[in-house]
Design an enzyme around this catalytic site. Structure first.
Site, PDB file in Angstrom:
ATOM      1  N   TYR A  37      -7.694   3.902 -14.696  1.00 36.37           N
ATOM      2  CA  TYR A  37      -8.192   4.064 -13.318  1.00 36.37           C
ATOM      3  C   TYR A  37      -8.823   5.450 -13.124  1.00 36.37           C
ATOM      4  O   TYR A  37      -9.931   5.580 -12.601  1.00 36.37           O
ATOM      5  CB  TYR A  37      -7.027   3.856 -12.343  1.00 36.37           C
ATOM      6  CG  TYR A  37      -7.416   3.879 -10.888  1.00 36.37           C
ATOM      7  CD1 TYR A  37      -7.904   2.736 -10.254  1.00 36.37           C
ATOM      8  CD2 TYR A  37      -7.294   5.038 -10.124  1.00 36.37           C
ATOM      9  CE1 TYR A  37      -8.258   2.756  -8.915  1.00 36.37           C
ATOM     10  CE2 TYR A  37      -7.641   5.065  -8.782  1.00 36.37           C
ATOM     11  CZ  TYR A  37      -8.115   3.918  -8.184  1.00 36.37           C
ATOM     12  OH  TYR A  37      -8.474   3.938  -6.857  1.00 36.37           O
ATOM     13  N   SER A  93     -12.159   8.119  -5.459  1.00 37.10           N
ATOM     14  CA  SER A  93     -10.722   8.338  -5.242  1.00 37.10           C
ATOM     15  C   SER A  93     -10.436   9.814  -5.435  1.00 37.10           C
ATOM     16  O   SER A  93     -11.229  10.520  -6.087  1.00 37.10           O
ATOM     17  CB  SER A  93      -9.936   7.533  -6.281  1.00 37.10           C
ATOM     18  OG  SER A  93      -8.582   7.962  -6.329  1.00 37.10           O
TER      19      SER A  93
HETATM   20  C1  BGC Z   1      -5.179   4.589  -5.611  1.00 33.28           C
HETATM   21  C2  BGC Z   1      -3.866   4.442  -4.865  1.00 33.28           C
HETATM   22  C3  BGC Z   1      -3.182   5.787  -4.735  1.00 33.28           C
HETATM   23  C4  BGC Z   1      -4.125   6.851  -4.216  1.00 33.28           C
HETATM   24  C5  BGC Z   1      -3.492   8.239  -4.212  1.00 33.28           C
HETATM   25  C6  BGC Z   1      -6.001   5.649  -4.938  1.00 33.28           C
HETATM   26  O1  BGC Z   1      -7.256   5.780  -5.529  1.00 33.28           O
HETATM   27  O2  BGC Z   1      -5.860   3.340  -5.651  1.00 33.28           O
HETATM   28  O3  BGC Z   1      -3.036   3.520  -5.542  1.00 33.28           O
HETATM   29  O4  BGC Z   1      -2.082   5.662  -3.845  1.00 33.28           O
HETATM   30  O5  BGC Z   1      -5.300   6.885  -5.002  1.00 33.28           O
HETATM   31  O6  BGC Z   1      -2.837   8.539  -5.418  1.00 33.28           O
END
Ligand code: BGC
Length: 281
Positions: free
Chosen positions: A179, A166
């Protein structure tokens, strides 16, 4: 909207089957990014294991979409955070397709909370699926890649792993500490595995998606207000579609990307360009 700059312009899909003869596994492939990646790998000629933990019907639909273009597909239920279930899934996959050439470590979840209200359960769930799940699947894949070695008929490498990371492996994210910590962990896990197994001609990379239109972030794009606010973070001024990730995954898994190892490809419309600095600083 200026007609010269329409909101969504999707590139055409490539017609060449870059992954002909390869066997792939995509975790969390029943929806969102995983679904699009599984379908794209299938359309690129790979046979695909479609892993899911809920919603068997969705996983079967994905298999149908893959079969439609001539590749084989099989849905397998497994919780990626469970060692036994992961090992059973790999055994079944290898029984079915004889080997695995490509693992897309995609399954991921969010359990958001202000930091001082975050429960240990919310912390653990996210680390278990997003980080430990990727470890367990990568370990089984590497064991199979090392056992088999390079089969030049199929690919010039002995195997490829793509970790779905991410932008938040880089960008801190208040309210989502579990996360961001999991994705930061994925970054150094990916790089360390890549360093360790490169001599075996195994490639390990990540994709770092930005805001992609999937169920995980529905609240960020569903209403016009939310979407407009989200666009403040995206210089390219459109949300990403799962297919934006899927096309890149096909290429990254293919021999076209053979010298790419241990890196993260951000696919984020420029979200990691610090757009807050455009007229500031
Ligand atoms: C998340 C999303 C988020 C995106 C940008 C991703 O890794 O799961 O919820 O919109 O990152 O912030």
């Amino acid at each position: 909207m200026d007609a010269k700059f329409p909101e969504v312009v999707m590139p055409k899909c490539p017609a060449i089957q870059l992954l002909k003869g390869q066997k792939a596994m995509v975790t969390g492939a029943n929806s969102g990014i995983g679904r699009a990646v599984a379908v794209a790998l299938g359309h690129a000629g790979a046979d695909v294991i479609v892993n899911y933990v809920v919603n068997r019907e969705e996983a079967e639909e994905v298999c149908e979409e893959i079969r439609h273009c001539g590749s084989s597909a099989k849905a397998i239920l497994a919780d990626v955070a469970d060692e036994q279930q992961v090992q059973d899934m790999f055994r079944e996959a290898i029984d079915t397709f004889a080997t695995i050439d490509i693992l897309v470590n995609n399954a991921g979840i969010q359990r958001d909370a202000p930091f001082d209200e975050m429960t240990l359960d919310q912390w653990r769930k996210v680390i278990d699926v997003n980080l430990t799940g990727q470890f367990l699947c990568a370990r089984e894949a590497i064991r199979e890649f090392k056992r088999r070695g390079v089969n030049q008929e199929v690919s010039c490498s002995a195997g490829k792993i793509i970790c779905m990371s991410s932008v938040h492996e880089l960008v801190p994210w208040a309210g989502h500490v579990n996360y961001a910590a999991s994705k930061g962990g994925v970054m150094l896990m990916m790089k360390s595995i890549a360093q360790e197994v490169a001599p075996y001609r195994i490639r390990v990379n990540s994709i770092g998606p930005g805001a992609i239109r999937t169920p995980i972030n529905r609240s960020a794009w569903e209403t016009k207000e939310a979407y407009d606010k989200l666009m403040e973070l995206v210089p390219y001024k459109r949300i990403g579609e799962p297919e934006d990730i899927a096309r890149a995954a096909v290429w990254l898994a293919s021999d076209e990307a053979d010298y790419i190892n241990g890196t993260t490809l951000f696919i984020d419309g420029g979200m990691t360009l610090y757009p807050g600095f455009t007229e500031n600083g």
